[in-house]
Motif scaffolding. Sequence first.
Motif, mmCIF file in Angstrom:
data_model
loop_
_atom_site.group_PDB
_atom_site.id
_atom_site.type_symbol
_atom_site.label_atom_id
_atom_site.label_comp_id
_atom_site.label_asym_id
_atom_site.label_seq_id
_atom_site.Cartn_x
_atom_site.Cartn_y
_atom_site.Cartn_z
ATOM 1 N N LEU A 1 13.612 85.816 -106.165
ATOM 2 C CA LEU A 1 14.529 86.238 -107.219
ATOM 3 C C LEU A 1 14.877 85.057 -108.119
ATOM 4 O O LEU A 1 14.812 85.165 -109.347
ATOM 5 N N CYS A 2 15.234 83.937 -107.508
ATOM 6 C CA CYS A 2 15.584 82.744 -108.293
ATOM 7 C C CYS A 2 14.413 82.268 -109.148
ATOM 8 O O CYS A 2 14.593 81.931 -110.321
ATOM 9 N N GLU A 3 13.232 82.235 -108.556
ATOM 10 C CA GLU A 3 12.070 81.798 -109.322
ATOM 11 C C GLU A 3 11.815 82.740 -110.495
ATOM 12 O O GLU A 3 11.512 82.298 -111.610
ATOM 13 N N GLY A 4 11.953 84.033 -110.267
ATOM 14 C CA GLY A 4 11.739 84.996 -111.343
ATOM 15 C C GLY A 4 12.716 84.818 -112.485
ATOM 16 O O GLY A 4 12.336 84.866 -113.656
ATOM 17 N N VAL A 5 13.982 84.582 -112.159
ATOM 18 C CA VAL A 5 14.988 84.383 -113.207
ATOM 19 C C VAL A 5 14.701 83.098 -113.986
ATOM 20 O O VAL A 5 14.725 83.089 -115.225
ATOM 21 N N VAL A 6 14.419 82.004 -113.263
ATOM 22 C CA VAL A 6 14.154 80.728 -113.933
ATOM 23 C C VAL A 6 12.938 80.833 -114.842
ATOM 24 O O VAL A 6 12.975 80.433 -116.008
ATOM 25 N N ARG A 7 11.860 81.396 -114.329
ATOM 26 C CA ARG A 7 10.650 81.481 -115.144
ATOM 27 C C ARG A 7 10.761 82.556 -116.219
ATOM 28 O O ARG A 7 10.149 82.439 -117.281
ATOM 29 N N GLY A 8 11.548 83.576 -115.965
ATOM 30 C CA GLY A 8 11.778 84.585 -116.993
ATOM 31 C C GLY A 8 12.559 84.031 -118.174
ATOM 32 O O GLY A 8 12.388 84.473 -119.310
#
Length: 136
Positions: free
Chosen positions: A72-79
């Motif tokens: 989830l964190c990676e998705g938000v950061v990369r999003g």
Amino acid sequence: MTSLHRLRLAVLACTTGLIVLCLAWELVLAPQRPGGSLLALKAVPLIAALPAFLSGRVRAYQWWSMLILLYLCEGVVRGMSDASHIGRTLGWTETLLSVLAYGAIVAYVRKAQASEAAQVTSTAASAAGPSTDSNR
């Protein structure tokens, strides 16, 4: 089909979606480096979790309720910060799949624990024998 079975299928679907997304993202669609990136290895823990999810072990679901938050964190950061439009879209897709997986995992654990508690209660009640008020 029981609600536990439906929740298990939802977790498996989200996890499989995350595996496909991670591999496609880092190897084909928008890799960090041309030709693919070692970030594709982030799919390995998801692949390793599939047998535990298939068996329905509650402890595995409890662990993954915490570990899925890394995705989830990676998705938000990369999003929010990826340079390419496709990278941002894939980031938000990873975020969505992670949120859905988290919700299904938490719901599965709650239902499984409630089911186990009900089973223990009914077993204890049947072991105590029939309740009769014949002593009056």
